[in-house]
Enzyme design. Structure first.
Site, short mmCIF file in Angstrom:
data_model
loop_
_atom_site.label_atom_id
_atom_site.label_comp_id
_atom_site.label_asym_id
_atom_site.label_seq_id
_atom_site.Cartn_x
_atom_site.Cartn_y
_atom_site.Cartn_z
N ASP A 178 2.36 -5.92 7.96
CA ASP A 178 1.13 -5.13 7.93
C ASP A 178 -0.06 -6.06 7.72
O ASP A 178 -0.14 -6.75 6.70
CB ASP A 178 1.22 -4.06 6.83
N ARG A 218 -12.63 -4.32 -7.24
CA ARG A 218 -12.24 -5.04 -6.03
C ARG A 218 -13.48 -5.43 -5.22
O ARG A 218 -14.36 -4.60 -4.99
CB ARG A 218 -11.35 -4.10 -5.23
N TYR A 227 -10.68 -0.41 11.00
CA TYR A 227 -11.92 0.02 10.33
C TYR A 227 -12.24 -0.82 9.10
O TYR A 227 -13.25 -0.61 8.46
CB TYR A 227 -11.84 1.51 9.95
N LYS A 228 -11.36 -1.77 8.76
CA LYS A 228 -11.65 -2.66 7.62
C LYS A 228 -12.44 -3.86 8.13
O LYS A 228 -13.60 -3.72 8.50
CB LYS A 228 -10.35 -3.02 6.91
N PHE A 288 0.86 -1.18 0.00
CA PHE A 288 0.00 0.00 0.00
C PHE A 288 0.90 1.24 0.00
O PHE A 288 1.83 1.33 0.80
CB PHE A 288 -0.88 -0.03 1.25
C1 LIG Z 1 -5.82 0.69 4.57
C2 LIG Z 1 -4.34 0.65 4.62
C3 LIG Z 1 -3.60 1.73 5.14
C4 LIG Z 1 -4.29 3.00 5.57
O1 LIG Z 1 -3.56 3.67 6.53
P1 LIG Z 1 -4.25 4.79 7.45
O2 LIG Z 1 -3.13 5.46 8.11
O3 LIG Z 1 -5.16 4.05 8.39
O4 LIG Z 1 -5.05 5.67 6.56
C5 LIG Z 1 -2.23 1.60 5.22
N1 LIG Z 1 -1.60 0.48 4.82
C6 LIG Z 1 -2.29 -0.58 4.30
C7 LIG Z 1 -1.56 -1.80 3.87
C8 LIG Z 1 -3.67 -0.52 4.17
O5 LIG Z 1 -4.34 -1.52 3.64
#
Ligand SMILES: *Cc1c(COP(=O)(O)O)cnc(C)c1O
Length: 397
Positions: A184, A356, A209-210, A113
């Site tokens: 992660d 997705r 939040y996911k 990400f």
């Molecule tokens: C959703 C996601 C994020 C989002 O990070 P925030 O700081 O919560 O906005 C970061 N890394 C990954 C791998 C994600 O899937």
């Protein structure tokens, strides 16, 4: 066994919607609104500042952290909550780099990400010109691990394709080369069985939040392996990670264990939401959830493959190599997703061409999945996606 009819009854889903985006923002579980209302009126409203002691607000990051820990194979007292995932990535990376002072490389992959990569780049820039982020293709990670690597930073499940790394093997390889790992779990926690203890992860981070359904902006989590937790030196050395915040010392002394990864005042209302959202997980067996997720994904792929020849599967065909999402490619993916949403089937789009779909057995039934696949195929066959309103890009895709 897990009763998925019972778990489904614990979510407040809008009428007529099939929700295939719980991998991006989980829906509202029943009981959350009441718990948050209680935290607002019963705690904040009545207790005012005494809520920090009398309502246990100060312990909430640890108490909720233990509940999240159970879902990722982390023992009590090894997880704390707060901030956003990007911040937790930064903290874990900074601490890991400091534990490998002779090395200068963070290794990651091009499927990660972007925020994780951006945070790593920013940290390298702060540390100096010798430090660098090295990214390789996801399939090339194992062979890129060598004795120059200080930290291997990977997201287990690719946010675009759903491809899943083999956590145990990569961690073992990194450790053999003397590197630490930051794992992660944004698309793993609550999605697939995870065992950070068994796999010997050094650091693990993720958001709530996911798949954990804490609501927009819910706090992130961070796990530090117990043998490292008292060695790491927090880069973001805020007062609530101090050994004695209310001593108001002028010098920083880290708290015991993972508590030192706290930074500032915790988001009590969001933690209350997460606390209530976690209740449903008490009755869930993660292996049963995984089996059900694969069943739902496989039926979706089979129907879409048969009925929408224009969509190309972007996820691994082998279910064990996927997380809990399925993605397809199409050059007009954005408009197709907008057309689907207009018909009550919510998925999302990731640039440049990914459609997705997240699979969340807690509230998705086989009938929902059949309806989603049928609607998608019908939209494709009829060309209904090709209308001007579906091409207009919104700020969030
Ligand atoms: C959703 C996601 C994020 C989002 O990070 P925030 O700081 O919560 O906005 C970061 N890394 C990954 C791998 C994600 O899937």
């Amino acid at each position: 066994m897990t009763d998925f009819t019972a778990t489904r009854a614990r979510f407040d889903m809008p009428e007529g919607v099939v929700y295939l985006d719980g991998n991006s923002l989980g829906p509202l579980p029943r009981g959350v609104a009441e718990r948050v209302a209680q935290a607002i009126t019963g705690e904040w409203g009545h207790l005012l500042i005494t809520g920090w002691n009398r309502a246990g607000w100060m312990e909430l990051p640890a108490r909720v952290g233990d509940r999240v820990g159970r879902l990722i194979g982390a023992g009590p007292g090894t997880v704390t909550m707060g901030d956003t995932l990007s911040i937790k990535v930064y903290q874990a990376l900074a601490s890991a780099l400091e534990l490998r002072p002779a090395r200068r490389v963070i290794l990651s992959d091009t499927g990660n990400f972007p925020s994780d990569l951006y945070m790593a780049e920013g940290l390298c820039r702060t540390l100096g010109p010798d430090y660098r982020l090295h990214t390789v293709a996801p399939e090339a990670v194992a062979e890129a691990i060598d004795e120059r690597v200080a930290v291997l930073m990977l997201t287990e499940v690719d946010y675009r394709t759903g491809r899943k790394h083999d956590m145990g093997t990569l961690i073992a390889k990194a450790h053999e080369a003397g590197a630490l790992v930051v794992w992660d779990l944004a698309h793993s926690a609550g999605a697939i069985p995870v065992d950070v203890t068994g796999a010997e992860a050094d650091f693990a981070v993720g958001c709530s939040y996911k798949y954990l359904n804490s609501g927009p902006g819910g706090p992130a989590f961070i796990y530090v392996a117990p043998h490292l937790a008292d060695q790491v030196r927090p880069a973001l050395s805020g007062w609530l990670g101090h050994e004695a915040p209310f001593a108001f010392d002028l010098d920083y002394r880290p708290a015991q264990g993972v508590e030192r990864m706290r930074v500032g005042t915790p988001p009590i209302l969001q933690l209350a939401a997460l606390d209530a959202a976690l209740d449903v997980w008490d009755e869930v067996d993660m292996h049963a959830l995984r089996a059900r997720s694969i069943e739902l994904q496989e039926s979706f792929i089979a129907t879409v493959a048969a009925g929408c020849p224009d969509l190309t599967l972007a996820s691994p065909r082998e279910p064990s190599q996927r997380g809990s999402q399925v993605s397809f490619r199409h050059p007009q993916g954005y408009a197709i997703i907008q057309a689907l949403i207009a018909e009550g089937v919510i998925g999302d789009f990731r640039a440049p061409d990914i459609l997705r779909f997240g699979f969340t057995p807690l509230y998705l039934s086989p009938e929902d999945v059949a309806r989603a696949a049928a609607t998608l195929c019908d939209i494709m066959a009829s060309g209904r996606w090709d209308q001007p309103e579906f091409h207009a890009r919104a700020r969030v895709t």
